[in-house]
Structures are given as C-alpha cells and as structure tokens.
Design a protein around this motif. Structure first.
Motif, PDB file in Angstrom:
ATOM      1  N   TYR A   1     -23.138   2.309  45.404  1.00 42.65           N
ATOM      2  CA  TYR A   1     -21.865   2.775  45.926  1.00 42.65           C
ATOM      3  C   TYR A   1     -20.798   1.722  45.665  1.00 42.65           C
ATOM      4  O   TYR A   1     -21.100   0.531  45.564  1.00 42.65           O
ATOM      5  CB  TYR A   1     -21.945   3.017  47.440  1.00 42.65           C
ATOM      6  CG  TYR A   1     -22.792   4.194  47.846  1.00 42.65           C
ATOM      7  CD1 TYR A   1     -24.158   4.043  48.056  1.00 42.65           C
ATOM      8  CD2 TYR A   1     -22.235   5.461  48.007  1.00 42.65           C
ATOM      9  CE1 TYR A   1     -24.945   5.121  48.430  1.00 42.65           C
ATOM     10  CE2 TYR A   1     -23.015   6.543  48.380  1.00 42.65           C
ATOM     11  CZ  TYR A   1     -24.369   6.369  48.587  1.00 42.65           C
ATOM     12  OH  TYR A   1     -25.149   7.436  48.944  1.00 42.65           O
TER      13      TYR A   1
ATOM     14  N   GLN B   1     -16.917   0.377  47.139  1.00 40.57           N
ATOM     15  CA  GLN B   1     -15.994   0.449  48.264  1.00 40.57           C
ATOM     16  C   GLN B   1     -14.707  -0.289  47.924  1.00 40.57           C
ATOM     17  O   GLN B   1     -14.736  -1.481  47.598  1.00 40.57           O
ATOM     18  CB  GLN B   1     -16.618  -0.151  49.522  1.00 40.57           C
ATOM     19  CG  GLN B   1     -15.734  -0.015  50.759  1.00 40.57           C
ATOM     20  CD  GLN B   1     -16.343  -0.662  51.983  1.00 40.57           C
ATOM     21  OE1 GLN B   1     -17.000  -1.690  51.896  1.00 40.57           O
ATOM     22  NE2 GLN B   1     -16.124  -0.047  53.147  1.00 40.57           N
TER      23      GLN B   1
ATOM     24  N   GLY C   1     -13.998   4.257  52.649  1.00 39.82           N
ATOM     25  CA  GLY C   1     -15.427   4.515  52.750  1.00 39.82           C
ATOM     26  C   GLY C   1     -16.110   4.214  51.442  1.00 39.82           C
ATOM     27  O   GLY C   1     -15.525   3.625  50.529  1.00 39.82           O
ATOM     28  N   LEU C   2     -17.340   4.637  51.340  1.00 37.43           N
ATOM     29  CA  LEU C   2     -18.129   4.370  50.147  1.00 37.43           C
ATOM     30  C   LEU C   2     -18.085   5.553  49.190  1.00 37.43           C
ATOM     31  O   LEU C   2     -18.215   6.706  49.589  1.00 37.43           O
ATOM     32  CB  LEU C   2     -19.584   4.099  50.531  1.00 37.43           C
ATOM     33  CG  LEU C   2     -19.929   2.654  50.891  1.00 37.43           C
ATOM     34  CD1 LEU C   2     -19.199   2.221  52.144  1.00 37.43           C
ATOM     35  CD2 LEU C   2     -21.425   2.487  51.061  1.00 37.43           C
TER      36      LEU C   2
ATOM     37  N   PHE D   1     -19.883   7.312  45.943  1.00 34.66           N
ATOM     38  CA  PHE D   1     -21.143   7.381  45.218  1.00 34.66           C
ATOM     39  C   PHE D   1     -20.929   7.096  43.736  1.00 34.66           C
ATOM     40  O   PHE D   1     -20.007   7.645  43.112  1.00 34.66           O
ATOM     41  CB  PHE D   1     -21.740   8.769  45.409  1.00 34.66           C
ATOM     42  CG  PHE D   1     -22.933   9.070  44.579  1.00 34.66           C
ATOM     43  CD1 PHE D   1     -22.811   9.772  43.393  1.00 34.66           C
ATOM     44  CD2 PHE D   1     -24.190   8.665  44.981  1.00 34.66           C
ATOM     45  CE1 PHE D   1     -23.917  10.076  42.620  1.00 34.66           C
ATOM     46  CE2 PHE D   1     -25.311   8.956  44.212  1.00 34.66           C
ATOM     47  CZ  PHE D   1     -25.173   9.668  43.036  1.00 34.66           C
TER      48      PHE D   1
END
Lengths: 113, 115
Positions: free
Chosen positions: A36, A38, A43-44, A46
């Motif tokens: 992932y 960031q 947020g993360l 994919f």
C-alpha cells in the motif's frame, strides 16, 4: 506470531532510476501479501497483492513486486522512478486472506528530480 | 471499485468530550471492518475488528470502554472516542473487508486532535 519487516526507514532514488523497497515476512503457511501507499494525511491506497501463481505481480502506477518464498520476501519495484511516487509505503500480510492485515513499519520513498 | 468513506477527515475537540468517527462502505457490503491507529511516522496498529451485528474484538491493550465500536449495518461502522484526552490524539483509519477483489479497502483517515 506473524510479522513484517521493512528494513529501510527511508529510500532515496533519483528520478528515472529503478527503485526497490524491501519487505520480508514471517508467517506460517501461504500468506496473502500486499503493498500500500500512503500520502500525507490520507488513507492507504492499494498497489498490488500476491496470493498465488506467478511470482512477479504487477500493480498500479507501474509498480511490481516479486514474491520469493525461499527468502520470505516481497520486494516492491518500479523500473523508472517518478517524483510523484514519493510517499510512505507499507508492506502487509494476512495469513488467511480475511484476517486483519499486519503491517510493516513503513518505508518513506523520496524520488529526487 | 470499492470505496470507503470516512468522516470527519479531521476534528479538534476539548479534553473530556467524545468524538464519533464514521466509516461507510459506499458500494459494497462489508461484513468485517477494522480500525487502526497510526502515530506520527509509525505504522498502523490494529485496534479492533468489528463484525456486523456482533461485539467488536479488541486488541490487547486497547480500552474497549474508551474506544466504542459499533457495526450496526453492513455498510457502517463507527468508532467513538469517549472522554478524549490529549494522548488520544492520533490518525485513525478504518478498513472494510469483502471477499474477492482487493479484499481490504481503506478510508481516508481521521486526524483527531484533543486540546
């Protein structure tokens, strides 16, 4: 207990050069492996995952990762770095594919123009 | 693709007050949601796992009475930080799980500052 190690806190690379962000894991059985990204205060996102099959997995934004079972590694790679991919990268593992992800500590990637 | 909406993005509250953070799966049903906490320049630490219609499972060291998690529907989980204190200031991220696809989809996170 399962664990993920990202040995580098920071990776610096010149724009246009290939990059590698390292990840090793310790999980019993055949884990699900993830990467992932960031960006600050976000947020993360994919990037890619490995479950089974071809050891080389291709993902978003030109990233790929190579699964090596004997070395229990899942290194993230990109053939040509761009400044825009400078961010924090997390490797994660899920032992069964539906259990909580266990994250590495993260590696900050800095691509320098 | 799967989208998870997390609100608010940031919140500042006074010590002693409570704050509720919402996590919604917009285009899929999530039987399981995970709540993480992230300290500056550190990794994500799992706080709890919530399953729709049942009590959340908290990780060791996480105070269940301080961090109340409710998963009332297949598309909504909430985290309430009760009687917040400055040490609760952190970045909180939710993740919704569904079988197939990429499995885990993360919210954009909530920056909580307790003053």
């Amino acid at each position: 207990a399962q664990s993920v190690a990202q040995p580098e806190d920071q990776v610096n690379v010149a724009e246009g050069n290939p990059l590698t962000v390292k990840c090793t894991y310790s999980v019993s059985g055949n884990p699900y492996l993830f990467w992932y990204v960031q960006y600050p205060n976000r947020g993360l996102q994919f990037l890619l995952k490995y479950i089974t099959g071809d050891n080389l997995v291709k993902g978003s934004y030109g990233f790929e990762a190579e699964f090596n079972k004997s070395q229990t590694s899942f290194h993230l790679k990109k053939p040509s770095a761009l400044v825009s991919v400078s961010a924090l990268y997390f490797c994660a593992v899920s032992p069964l594919g539906n259990t909580p992800l266990v994250f590495g500590k993260g590696t900050r990637l800095s691509v320098i123009a | 693709g799967a989208v998870v909406s997390q609100h608010p993005s940031w919140v500042i509250c006074k010590s002693g007050t409570s704050v509720k953070i919402e996590c919604r799966s917009l285009d899929f049903q999530a039987t399981t949601m995970f709540w993480y906490r992230q300290f500056p320049k550190q990794s994500l630490m799992l706080m709890a796992t919530s399953n729709e219609g049942s009590k959340a499972t908290y990780e060791q060291g996480v105070e269940k009475d301080k961090f109340l998690i409710n998963h009332a529907s297949l598309t909504l989980s909430t985290l309430t930080v009760t009687s917040a204190h400055p040490e609760d200031s952190s970045f909180y991220i939710c993740s919704a799980f569904r079988t197939g696809a990429n499995g885990y989809t993360f919210g954009s996170g909530t920056r909580l500052t307790v003053v």
